[in-house]
Design a protein around this motif. Structure first.
Motif, PDB file in Angstrom:
ATOM      1  N   THR A  34       0.837  -1.213   0.000  1.00 14.65           N
ATOM      2  CA  THR A  34       0.000   0.000   0.000  1.00 14.65           C
ATOM      3  C   THR A  34       0.873   1.266   0.000  1.00 14.65           C
ATOM      4  O   THR A  34       0.347   2.371  -0.025  1.00 14.65           O
ATOM      5  CB  THR A  34      -0.942   0.024   1.223  1.00 14.65           C
ATOM      6  OG1 THR A  34      -0.143  -0.200   2.392  1.00 14.65           O
ATOM      7  CG2 THR A  34      -2.024  -1.022   1.139  1.00 14.65           C
ATOM      8  N   ASP A  35       2.187   1.067   0.009  1.00 18.86           N
ATOM      9  CA  ASP A  35       3.106   2.197   0.006  1.00 18.86           C
ATOM     10  C   ASP A  35       2.988   2.960  -1.324  1.00 18.86           C
ATOM     11  O   ASP A  35       3.233   2.383  -2.390  1.00 18.86           O
ATOM     12  CB  ASP A  35       4.535   1.665   0.202  1.00 18.86           C
ATOM     13  CG  ASP A  35       5.568   2.744  -0.026  1.00 18.86           C
ATOM     14  OD1 ASP A  35       5.294   3.885   0.374  1.00 18.86           O
ATOM     15  OD2 ASP A  35       6.621   2.450  -0.623  1.00 18.86           O
ATOM     16  N   PRO A  36       2.590   4.253  -1.288  1.00 18.11           N
ATOM     17  CA  PRO A  36       2.334   4.994  -2.538  1.00 18.11           C
ATOM     18  C   PRO A  36       3.530   4.995  -3.489  1.00 18.11           C
ATOM     19  O   PRO A  36       3.349   4.933  -4.701  1.00 18.11           O
ATOM     20  CB  PRO A  36       2.019   6.413  -2.058  1.00 18.11           C
ATOM     21  CG  PRO A  36       1.679   6.286  -0.614  1.00 18.11           C
ATOM     22  CD  PRO A  36       2.361   5.066  -0.085  1.00 18.11           C
ATOM     23  N   GLU A  37       4.737   5.060  -2.946  1.00 17.86           N
ATOM     24  CA  GLU A  37       5.907   5.093  -3.834  1.00 17.86           C
ATOM     25  C   GLU A  37       6.042   3.796  -4.613  1.00 17.86           C
ATOM     26  O   GLU A  37       6.315   3.799  -5.809  1.00 17.86           O
ATOM     27  CB  GLU A  37       7.172   5.319  -3.009  1.00 17.86           C
ATOM     28  CG  GLU A  37       7.802   6.658  -3.304  1.00 17.86           C
ATOM     29  CD  GLU A  37       8.924   6.960  -2.360  1.00 17.86           C
ATOM     30  OE1 GLU A  37       9.957   6.261  -2.427  1.00 17.86           O
ATOM     31  OE2 GLU A  37       8.748   7.888  -1.538  1.00 17.86           O
ATOM     32  N   GLU A  38       5.838   2.688  -3.912  1.00 23.27           N
ATOM     33  CA  GLU A  38       5.935   1.384  -4.577  1.00 23.27           C
ATOM     34  C   GLU A  38       4.795   1.196  -5.589  1.00 23.27           C
ATOM     35  O   GLU A  38       4.951   0.574  -6.633  1.00 23.27           O
ATOM     36  CB  GLU A  38       5.901   0.267  -3.532  1.00 23.27           C
ATOM     37  CG  GLU A  38       7.029  -0.739  -3.739  1.00 23.27           C
ATOM     38  CD  GLU A  38       6.963  -1.866  -2.733  1.00 23.27           C
ATOM     39  OE1 GLU A  38       6.798  -3.019  -3.172  1.00 23.27           O
ATOM     40  OE2 GLU A  38       7.069  -1.591  -1.521  1.00 23.27           O
ATOM     41  N   LEU A  39       3.648   1.774  -5.248  1.00 20.25           N
ATOM     42  CA  LEU A  39       2.480   1.644  -6.132  1.00 20.25           C
ATOM     43  C   LEU A  39       2.620   2.461  -7.414  1.00 20.25           C
ATOM     44  O   LEU A  39       2.065   2.107  -8.451  1.00 20.25           O
ATOM     45  CB  LEU A  39       1.221   2.111  -5.398  1.00 20.25           C
ATOM     46  CG  LEU A  39       0.519   1.047  -4.572  1.00 20.25           C
ATOM     47  CD1 LEU A  39      -0.443   1.696  -3.591  1.00 20.25           C
ATOM     48  CD2 LEU A  39      -0.250   0.093  -5.497  1.00 20.25           C
ATOM     49  N   CYS A  53      -5.111   5.072 -10.187  1.00 18.64           N
ATOM     50  CA  CYS A  53      -4.892   5.534  -8.811  1.00 18.64           C
ATOM     51  C   CYS A  53      -5.243   4.404  -7.848  1.00 18.64           C
ATOM     52  O   CYS A  53      -5.975   4.600  -6.882  1.00 18.64           O
ATOM     53  CB  CYS A  53      -5.647   6.813  -8.530  1.00 18.64           C
ATOM     54  SG  CYS A  53      -7.338   6.769  -9.069  1.00 18.64           S
ATOM     55  N   SER A  54      -4.692   3.213  -8.153  1.00 18.95           N
ATOM     56  CA  SER A  54      -4.902   2.077  -7.265  1.00 18.95           C
ATOM     57  C   SER A  54      -4.183   2.311  -5.942  1.00 18.95           C
ATOM     58  O   SER A  54      -3.095   2.878  -5.906  1.00 18.95           O
ATOM     59  CB  SER A  54      -4.350   0.807  -7.927  1.00 18.95           C
ATOM     60  OG  SER A  54      -4.502  -0.277  -7.042  1.00 18.95           O
ATOM     61  N   LYS A  55      -4.822   1.818  -4.874  1.00 19.98           N
ATOM     62  CA  LYS A  55      -4.230   2.008  -3.545  1.00 19.98           C
ATOM     63  C   LYS A  55      -3.622   0.709  -3.028  1.00 19.98           C
ATOM     64  O   LYS A  55      -3.070   0.682  -1.943  1.00 19.98           O
ATOM     65  CB  LYS A  55      -5.322   2.467  -2.550  1.00 19.98           C
ATOM     66  CG  LYS A  55      -6.048   3.740  -2.952  1.00 19.98           C
ATOM     67  CD  LYS A  55      -5.266   4.956  -2.494  1.00 19.98           C
ATOM     68  CE  LYS A  55      -6.010   6.244  -2.723  1.00 19.98           C
ATOM     69  NZ  LYS A  55      -6.303   6.535  -4.139  1.00 19.98           N
TER      70      LYS A  55
END
Ligand code: FAD
Ligand code: MLT
Ligand code: ZN
Length: 475
Positions: A34-39, A53-55
């Motif tokens: 769920t880490d935005p950077e990894e996503l 914009c998947s979470k």
């Protein structure tokens, strides 16, 4: 961004809750990202023209885990976007809104390899280049190869029915894939992972999933037939003065090289300028209007060398080819292939890329490029044509400093109408994804589209698998 350029409405799927995340964590502990950077890397496509914009990104290791995840998503009405190496070129691999990303990155195990038959069974997340190395160590090769080999997954290749650089010799994945394991939208595991060359026990269900771009099921494992590694490989890189000569050279190649011809690729002078300018690759032959890459793969070095040199002698003497170079060693072969394989990369460095991937009758293949150059004039930075000429597949690409609606208006529907006028295909090998869903009608009759929609409803009644892609979006 594309989502704004091609407006679509979010369908009424559920939104991922804390409780959902806790359930996923129980199914695949520590593999719920769920880490935005990894996503970020998984939300943006290779061409960087689509952003979701998947979470949440899920990384299962086994088909059982995929099955648990899908069963749960089906019950909860959560939308899922399966992702392999994220090298797809039609916006199919990334979410449009907040779909859950289901990555096959950790499903990367070889299950078995039979060294008499050359049958490889592996999980869907194996990277193509790694599989190539694996089978080459055992004196076989993969029946497909493409410029994205270092990142794309075999599952993604199957889901897009990728063509690529070996299609001319080894044909479509529809022939070389012997079996598949697929998890359906409701979590059912469909085990059709047989390794039989012949199996006429009713409908060939695996074909439904090959080329279905993640809309009918998640491919979790594959059984694929690998050809023996050829003893002799030669590559000739040739300059041709015109497209008529490119065609004539192809015809001559087929006659004179016969069964050893394994690739016939072409690129135009503007492609060469782009790889030179952006990637500092230099042409190994004199400047020409067109360049052709001919590959031979055979079992006897002397036999192939003899055939190739008499072909070259003929091609040069008759003026079909004005200059050429030959490679037999691995290093030079790779260098020559890079000129063709890296055009895609050079184009993205040139600016915004309008990409078309079209099947046409081979004798009309380049006319569209010439027509478009005249039609677009200085609006376009480059209008280029390259591709798998031996398969009748043109890659028509237009670059501009930035995305422009007026340039798009001059390109579409013109390109699609032109293609339909030749009874061509508006997607030869890249698939439909998000970008081409509204243009299927140029290549398929309404009855076929209706049947596709009915199959989708049968296999994925809630429409949770890769929504907004491949088929025209349901209201
Ligand atoms: P992704 O991009 O991750 O996904 C592609 C589609 O498949 C998406 O719709 C996704 O949802 C679905 N999908 C992925 N994995 C699965 C699965 N396990 N089950 C169900 N659905 C799944 N294509 C060609 O045909 N020929 C070429 O020569 C070629 N060359 C390329 C060169 C470059 C440099 C690049 C960037 C791309 C090229 N492509 C080519 C595009 C091609 O479609 C992809 O490279 C490749 O087949 C996609 O694999 P992937 O694992 O990256 O899939
Ligand atoms: C290729 O043949 O190079 C690929 O399909 C990628 C592209 O079309 O740019
Ligand atoms: Zn291609």
């Amino acid at each position: 961004l594309t989502c704004e350029r091609y407006p679509v409405r979010r369908l009424p799927f559920s939104t991922v809750s804390e409780e959902d995340l806790a359930t996923f964590e129980r199914i695949i502990p520590r593999r719920v990202i769920t880490d935005p950077e990894e996503l970020e890397a998984s939300n943006v496509d290779w061409l960087r023209t689509m952003r979701g914009c998947s979470k949440v990104l899920l990384k299962p290791r086994t088909s059982e885990e995929v099955s648990h995840i899908l069963r749960y998503c089906h019950e909860r009405n959560l939308a899922v976007n399966t992702q392999g190496g994220n090298t797809g070129l039609v916006g199919g691999s990334v979410p449009v809104f907040d779909e859950i990303i289901l990555s096959t990155a950790l499903m990367n195990q070889v299950v078995s390899f039979q060294d008499i038959s050359g049958i490889l069974v592996c999980q869907a997340g194996c990277i193509l280049e790694e599989l190539s190395q694996y089978v080459e160590e055992r004196d076989f090769i993969m029946p497909l190869d493409l410029g994205a080999k270092g990142s794309c997954h075999i599952g993604g290749n199957l889901a897009t029915n990728a063509g690529g650089l070996r299609f001319l010799r080894y044909g479509s994945l529809r022939g070389t894939v012997l079996g598949l394991e697929v998890v359906l939208a409701d979590g059912t595991v469909l085990n059709c992972l047989t390794s039989l060359r012949k199996d006429n026990t009713g409908y060939d269900l695996k074909q439904l999933f090959i080329g279905s771009e993640g809309t009918l099921g998640v491919i979790t494992a594959v059984s694929i037939l690998c050809p023996p590694k050829p003893r002799a490989v030669n590559v000739a890189f040739l300059g041709c003065p015109g497209f008529a000569e490119v065609l004539q050279t192809f015809s001559t190649c087929k006659r004179m090289l016969g069964e050893i011809l394994s690739a016939y690729e072409f690129m135009d002078a503007e492609c060469m300028q782009l790889v030179r300018h952006h990637l500092h690759l230099t042409s190994p032959v004199q400047e020409s209007q067109f360049y052709v890459l001919v590959e031979t793969s055979g079992s006897r070095v002397e036999h192939d060398a003899e055939k190739l040199s008499s072909f070259l002698e003929h091609a040069l003497a008759s003026g079909l080819v004005t200059d050429g170079t030959l490679a037999t060693d691995q290093g030079k072969i790779k260098m020559l292939w890079a000129l063709r394989e890296r055009i895609t990369e050079a184009l993205t460095r040139d600016g915004y890329v309008y990409k078309y991937d079209i099947s046409l009758p081979v004798d009309r293949l380049y006319d569209l490029v010439t027509d478009l150059r005249a039609r677009l004039g200085p609006q376009a930075k480059h209008v280029v044509g390259y591709g798998h000429l031996g398969d009748g597949n043109l890659h028509l690409n237009v670059t501009a400093e930035a995305f422009s609606p007026s340039l798009l208006g001059d390109l579409e529907p013109y390109v699609y109408e032109w293609t339909a006028g030749q009874r061509g295909s508006v997607s030869a090998e890249h698939g439909v994804g998000f970008k081409k869903q509204s243009v299927l009608g140029y290549s398929k009759p309404p009855e076929a589209l209706r049947l596709m929609q009915q199959l989708k409803t049968l296999l994925d009644p809630k429409g949770i698998l890769n929504p907004y892609k491949t088929l025209p979006t349901r209201a």
